[in-house]
Design a protein around this motif. Structure first.
Motif, PDB file in Angstrom:
ATOM      1  N   LEU A  64       0.728  -1.278   0.084  1.00 50.29           N
ATOM      2  CA  LEU A  64       0.138  -0.039  -0.175  1.00 50.29           C
ATOM      3  C   LEU A  64       1.027   1.269   0.025  1.00 50.29           C
ATOM      4  O   LEU A  64       0.573   2.100  -0.521  1.00 50.29           O
ATOM      5  CB  LEU A  64      -0.964   0.062   1.242  1.00 50.29           C
ATOM      6  CG  LEU A  64      -2.031   0.973   1.192  1.00 50.29           C
ATOM      7  CD1 LEU A  64      -2.999   1.148   0.048  1.00 50.29           C
ATOM      8  CD2 LEU A  64      -2.547   1.026   2.761  1.00 50.29           C
ATOM      9  N   GLY A  65       2.042   1.247   0.732  1.00 53.41           N
ATOM     10  CA  GLY A  65       2.791   2.492   0.829  1.00 53.41           C
ATOM     11  C   GLY A  65       3.520   2.677  -0.559  1.00 53.41           C
ATOM     12  O   GLY A  65       3.951   3.759  -0.974  1.00 53.41           O
ATOM     13  N   VAL A  66       3.814   1.509  -1.209  1.00 53.49           N
ATOM     14  CA  VAL A  66       4.610   1.790  -2.650  1.00 53.49           C
ATOM     15  C   VAL A  66       3.343   2.235  -3.730  1.00 53.49           C
ATOM     16  O   VAL A  66       3.643   3.194  -4.611  1.00 53.49           O
ATOM     17  CB  VAL A  66       5.014   0.222  -2.932  1.00 53.49           C
ATOM     18  CG1 VAL A  66       5.636   0.416  -4.396  1.00 53.49           C
ATOM     19  CG2 VAL A  66       6.188  -0.075  -2.331  1.00 53.49           C
ATOM     20  N   ILE A  67       2.169   1.612  -3.402  1.00 56.15           N
ATOM     21  CA  ILE A  67       1.049   2.107  -4.484  1.00 56.15           C
ATOM     22  C   ILE A  67       0.599   3.422  -4.416  1.00 56.15           C
ATOM     23  O   ILE A  67       0.657   4.343  -5.252  1.00 56.15           O
ATOM     24  CB  ILE A  67      -0.053   1.196  -4.427  1.00 56.15           C
ATOM     25  CG1 ILE A  67       0.189  -0.258  -4.770  1.00 56.15           C
ATOM     26  CG2 ILE A  67      -1.472   1.885  -4.973  1.00 56.15           C
ATOM     27  CD1 ILE A  67      -0.895  -1.167  -4.645  1.00 56.15           C
ATOM     28  N   LEU A  68       0.599   3.913  -2.985  1.00 54.97           N
ATOM     29  CA  LEU A  68       0.064   5.548  -2.656  1.00 54.97           C
ATOM     30  C   LEU A  68       1.313   6.234  -2.632  1.00 54.97           C
ATOM     31  O   LEU A  68       1.232   7.643  -2.573  1.00 54.97           O
ATOM     32  CB  LEU A  68      -0.427   5.481  -1.160  1.00 54.97           C
ATOM     33  CG  LEU A  68      -1.571   4.555  -1.078  1.00 54.97           C
ATOM     34  CD1 LEU A  68      -1.876   4.807   0.433  1.00 54.97           C
ATOM     35  CD2 LEU A  68      -2.600   5.396  -1.967  1.00 54.97           C
ATOM     36  N   ARG A  69       2.626   5.690  -2.956  1.00 49.91           N
ATOM     37  CA  ARG A  69       3.890   6.632  -2.969  1.00 49.91           C
ATOM     38  C   ARG A  69       4.053   7.357  -1.698  1.00 49.91           C
ATOM     39  O   ARG A  69       4.321   8.576  -1.562  1.00 49.91           O
ATOM     40  CB  ARG A  69       3.906   7.315  -4.316  1.00 49.91           C
ATOM     41  CG  ARG A  69       3.863   6.719  -5.435  1.00 49.91           C
ATOM     42  CD  ARG A  69       4.239   7.625  -6.696  1.00 49.91           C
ATOM     43  NE  ARG A  69       4.197   6.648  -7.634  1.00 49.91           N
ATOM     44  CZ  ARG A  69       4.369   7.266  -9.104  1.00 49.91           C
ATOM     45  NH1 ARG A  69       4.560   8.659  -9.072  1.00 49.91           N
ATOM     46  NH2 ARG A  69       4.308   6.431  -9.654  1.00 49.91           N
ATOM     47  N   VAL A  70       3.637   6.784  -0.465  1.00 48.21           N
ATOM     48  CA  VAL A  70       4.054   7.405   0.685  1.00 48.21           C
ATOM     49  C   VAL A  70       4.902   6.532   1.506  1.00 48.21           C
ATOM     50  O   VAL A  70       4.614   5.446   2.225  1.00 48.21           O
ATOM     51  CB  VAL A  70       2.663   7.366   1.599  1.00 48.21           C
ATOM     52  CG1 VAL A  70       2.811   8.008   2.864  1.00 48.21           C
ATOM     53  CG2 VAL A  70       1.626   8.012   0.799  1.00 48.21           C
ATOM     54  N   PRO A  71       6.224   6.969   1.744  1.00 48.35           N
ATOM     55  CA  PRO A  71       7.240   6.102   2.179  1.00 48.35           C
ATOM     56  C   PRO A  71       7.020   5.649   3.870  1.00 48.35           C
ATOM     57  O   PRO A  71       7.368   4.776   4.045  1.00 48.35           O
ATOM     58  CB  PRO A  71       8.454   7.166   1.962  1.00 48.35           C
ATOM     59  CG  PRO A  71       8.177   8.002   1.123  1.00 48.35           C
ATOM     60  CD  PRO A  71       6.853   8.411   1.093  1.00 48.35           C
ATOM     61  N   LEU A  72       6.391   6.737   4.421  1.00 43.68           N
ATOM     62  CA  LEU A  72       6.221   6.295   5.967  1.00 43.68           C
ATOM     63  C   LEU A  72       5.275   4.962   5.901  1.00 43.68           C
ATOM     64  O   LEU A  72       5.580   4.141   6.790  1.00 43.68           O
ATOM     65  CB  LEU A  72       5.521   7.687   6.541  1.00 43.68           C
ATOM     66  CG  LEU A  72       5.141   7.481   8.247  1.00 43.68           C
ATOM     67  CD1 LEU A  72       6.679   7.195   8.569  1.00 43.68           C
ATOM     68  CD2 LEU A  72       4.752   8.553   8.608  1.00 43.68           C
ATOM     69  N   VAL A  73       4.158   5.054   5.073  1.00 46.30           N
ATOM     70  CA  VAL A  73       3.229   3.786   5.221  1.00 46.30           C
ATOM     71  C   VAL A  73       4.099   2.468   4.787  1.00 46.30           C
ATOM     72  O   VAL A  73       4.147   1.340   5.505  1.00 46.30           O
ATOM     73  CB  VAL A  73       1.896   4.042   4.288  1.00 46.30           C
ATOM     74  CG1 VAL A  73       1.385   2.733   4.277  1.00 46.30           C
ATOM     75  CG2 VAL A  73       1.560   5.241   4.582  1.00 46.30           C
ATOM     76  N   GLY A  74       5.186   2.657   3.805  1.00 51.25           N
ATOM     77  CA  GLY A  74       5.921   1.507   3.455  1.00 51.25           C
ATOM     78  C   GLY A  74       6.787   1.092   4.776  1.00 51.25           C
ATOM     79  O   GLY A  74       7.040   0.007   4.868  1.00 51.25           O
ATOM     80  N   ILE A  75       7.564   2.145   5.264  1.00 52.76           N
ATOM     81  CA  ILE A  75       8.255   1.823   6.159  1.00 52.76           C
ATOM     82  C   ILE A  75       7.543   1.141   7.476  1.00 52.76           C
ATOM     83  O   ILE A  75       8.201   0.109   8.003  1.00 52.76           O
ATOM     84  CB  ILE A  75       9.082   3.096   6.828  1.00 52.76           C
ATOM     85  CG1 ILE A  75      10.027   3.551   5.599  1.00 52.76           C
ATOM     86  CG2 ILE A  75       9.757   2.796   7.972  1.00 52.76           C
ATOM     87  CD1 ILE A  75      10.510   4.840   5.845  1.00 52.76           C
ATOM     88  N   ILE A  76       6.563   1.677   7.740  1.00 52.93           N
ATOM     89  CA  ILE A  76       5.553   1.006   8.993  1.00 52.93           C
ATOM     90  C   ILE A  76       5.294  -0.243   8.409  1.00 52.93           C
ATOM     91  O   ILE A  76       5.228  -1.132   9.353  1.00 52.93           O
ATOM     92  CB  ILE A  76       4.379   1.785   9.158  1.00 52.93           C
ATOM     93  CG1 ILE A  76       5.015   3.084   9.872  1.00 52.93           C
ATOM     94  CG2 ILE A  76       3.392   1.060  10.290  1.00 52.93           C
ATOM     95  CD1 ILE A  76       3.795   4.204  10.134  1.00 52.93           C
ATOM     96  N   GLY A  77       4.756  -0.689   7.292  1.00 55.46           N
ATOM     97  CA  GLY A  77       4.384  -2.047   6.636  1.00 55.46           C
ATOM     98  C   GLY A  77       5.564  -2.827   6.848  1.00 55.46           C
ATOM     99  O   GLY A  77       5.557  -4.018   7.198  1.00 55.46           O
ATOM    100  N   PHE A  78       6.832  -2.430   6.420  1.00 56.57           N
ATOM    101  CA  PHE A  78       8.085  -3.111   6.880  1.00 56.57           C
ATOM    102  C   PHE A  78       8.358  -3.526   8.015  1.00 56.57           C
ATOM    103  O   PHE A  78       8.447  -4.784   8.544  1.00 56.57           O
ATOM    104  CB  PHE A  78       9.249  -2.640   5.772  1.00 56.57           C
ATOM    105  CG  PHE A  78      10.423  -3.481   6.136  1.00 56.57           C
ATOM    106  CD1 PHE A  78      10.768  -4.691   5.287  1.00 56.57           C
ATOM    107  CD2 PHE A  78      11.404  -3.049   7.086  1.00 56.57           C
ATOM    108  CE1 PHE A  78      11.712  -5.246   5.279  1.00 56.57           C
ATOM    109  CE2 PHE A  78      12.596  -3.836   6.975  1.00 56.57           C
ATOM    110  CZ  PHE A  78      12.791  -4.779   6.297  1.00 56.57           C
ATOM    111  N   ALA A  79       8.151  -2.601   9.026  1.00 56.82           N
ATOM    112  CA  ALA A  79       8.410  -2.939  10.521  1.00 56.82           C
ATOM    113  C   ALA A  79       7.408  -4.094  10.887  1.00 56.82           C
ATOM    114  O   ALA A  79       7.824  -4.897  11.671  1.00 56.82           O
ATOM    115  CB  ALA A  79       8.223  -1.526  11.035  1.00 56.82           C
ATOM    116  N   VAL A  80       6.349  -3.702  10.581  1.00 56.64           N
ATOM    117  CA  VAL A  80       5.041  -4.776  10.945  1.00 56.64           C
ATOM    118  C   VAL A  80       5.404  -6.146  10.374  1.00 56.64           C
ATOM    119  O   VAL A  80       5.201  -7.234  11.050  1.00 56.64           O
ATOM    120  CB  VAL A  80       3.702  -4.176  10.546  1.00 56.64           C
ATOM    121  CG1 VAL A  80       2.472  -5.259  10.850  1.00 56.64           C
ATOM    122  CG2 VAL A  80       3.442  -3.173  11.391  1.00 56.64           C
ATOM    123  N   MET A  81       5.720  -6.264   9.028  1.00 57.38           N
ATOM    124  CA  MET A  81       6.147  -7.382   8.517  1.00 57.38           C
ATOM    125  C   MET A  81       7.354  -8.214   9.197  1.00 57.38           C
ATOM    126  O   MET A  81       7.509  -9.375   9.639  1.00 57.38           O
ATOM    127  CB  MET A  81       6.625  -7.274   7.122  1.00 57.38           C
ATOM    128  CG  MET A  81       6.779  -8.520   6.364  1.00 57.38           C
ATOM    129  SD  MET A  81       7.337  -8.051   4.499  1.00 57.38           S
ATOM    130  CE  MET A  81       8.515  -6.998   4.828  1.00 57.38           C
TER     131      MET A  81
END
Length: 132
Positions: free
Chosen positions: A57-74
C-alpha cells in the motif's frame, strides 16, 4: 536405523563431556524447548501478511512512511513466528549438566580417558606440532 550399543555409548559420552566442558554453550542452547508454538506461528504469519499489505500500500500510494511502517510490521510478524515458545518443556531439569555428570555405563574395562579428552589432546598436539 537404530544405533548400535557402541555408537549409543559413544554418543552418551560425547553428550556428557559437552555438558561437563562447555557450560556456556549448554546454558544458551539448553533453555530452548525445540517445539514450535503453532499459535505463535499463526499470529506471526498473520502479522507478517498485514505488514506486506502495508508495504505494498505504501508503494502504491507513494507514501514512504506507510511503506516503512508496513515493513516494520512485517519484520515483527516474522520475529513472532520464529521465536521459540515461552512455555518450555516442564520435564526438562533445571541444570542439564546434572544428568550427564553421572559416570558412564560400565563395560567391564577400566575407565580410561574419555572420547572428547582424547580428541582434545590430539588437537593440542597438532597445534603444538604446527607452531613449533
Amino acid at each position: 536405523m537404530p544405533l548400535s550399543e557402541q555408537e549409543q555409548r559413544l554418543l552418551d559420552e560425547m553428550e556428557r563431556n559437552l555438558y561437563r566442558n562447555d557450560a556456556d554453550f549448554v546454558s544458551t542452547v539448553g533453555g530452548r524447548s525445540g517445539k514450535p508454538s503453532y499459535r505463535g506461528i499463526a499470529i506471526g504469519v498473520l502479522v507478517a501478511l498485514l505488514g506486506v499489505a502495508g508495504l505494498v500500500l505504501g508503494v502504491i500510494l507513494r507514501v514512504p512512511l506507510v511503506g516503512i511502517i508496513g515493513f516494520a510490521v512485517m519484520l515483527a510478524g516474522v520475529m513472532i513466528a520464529i521465536s521459540p515458545s515461552k512455555g518450555g518443556s516442564k520435564s526438562a531439569p533445571r541444570d542439564a549438566r546434572d544428568i550427564y555428570s553421572a559416570p558412564s555405563r560400565s563395560t567391564g574395562k577400566p575407565s580410561s580417558a574419555g572420547f572428547m579428552d582424547k580428541l582434545n589432546s590430539r588437537w593440542e598436539r597438532r597445534q603444538d606440532d604446527g607452531n613449533g
